[in-house]
Design an enzyme around this catalytic site. Sequence first.
Site, short mmCIF file in Angstrom:
data_model
loop_
_atom_site.label_atom_id
_atom_site.label_comp_id
_atom_site.label_asym_id
_atom_site.label_seq_id
_atom_site.Cartn_x
_atom_site.Cartn_y
_atom_site.Cartn_z
N LYS A 65 0.77 -1.20 0.02
CA LYS A 65 -0.14 -0.01 0.00
C LYS A 65 0.68 1.12 0.07
CE LYS A 65 -4.41 -1.74 2.38
NZ LYS A 65 -5.21 -1.44 3.06
N ASP A 102 -10.35 2.82 1.94
CA ASP A 102 -10.35 1.96 3.12
C ASP A 102 -11.05 3.21 4.21
OD1 ASP A 102 -9.46 -0.54 2.58
OD2 ASP A 102 -7.31 0.32 3.00
N GLY A 128 -3.58 0.04 18.04
CA GLY A 128 -2.73 -0.45 16.95
C GLY A 128 -2.21 0.62 16.20
N GLY A 130 -0.47 0.56 12.96
CA GLY A 130 -0.21 0.12 11.86
C GLY A 130 -0.93 0.76 10.90
N ALA A 132 -3.49 0.00 9.00
CA ALA A 132 -4.73 0.12 9.19
C ALA A 132 -5.30 1.21 9.98
CB ALA A 132 -5.52 -1.21 9.64
#
Length: 247
Positions: A65, A102, A128, A130, A132
């Site tokens: 990505k 997304d 998180g 990361g 995402a």
Amino acid sequence: MPEFGLLGRSLKHSFSQTYFTQKFHNLGLDDHRYELFELATINELPALLAAHPELRGLNVTIPYKEQVWPFLNEVAPSAARVGAVNVIEFQDGGRLVGHNTDYIGFRESLRGFLPKGGLANFRALVLGSGGASKAVEVALKDLGIGYWVVSRNAMGAGLTYQELTPRLLQEHQIIINTTPLGTFPEVHECPPIPYEALSSQHYLYDLIYNPRETEFMQRGQAAGAQTKNGFEMLCLQAEAAWEIWNR
């Protein structure tokens, strides 16, 4: 024959191929195909494009990505805001434009999950840090929802799991899991948060969609919290990609 596909390194459990194959069937687009393109390295992309002149659009998944950027002619504002590309648009003359759907999928799914009105009164914890989580952060900013990012390691503007007290959980009604903890087959894993502080006032959103109910969600349900998995987000981001490819 118009062709679409997904770029990634390991695509055995692809959602995209099943989704778009069914979509083509429903629309009567029997001449359309959706393929899986597993690349050992993103440097294989030019050869792939040369071998598939009928390509009309691509989805991009981990770990490409961000690595795909140098191969694009342009990066749309959506991808620039998130810092990642998950959709490639093929324009006239062979121009490739990177987009991010997304955050659109998550934003609209979260908007439908929360009570109508007063979103700015909510606060969120994003579990998180990361790739995402970046799409989630942009969506929360769009919705006017304040948040903290929680990670294993100390960050300048975030929290660690060790700092996540029961009181902090009580002050943040929305908890979003962007980590892979709980994904099949490791279904008994979950982020290390003080679940005993959860209540019926909480909304737990897990980006994971396999299994349908993660350990994170089940613990929330046991406390009376509302829960939602990432399947709707995936569908919404796929529809946004289809709109980009067909405009």
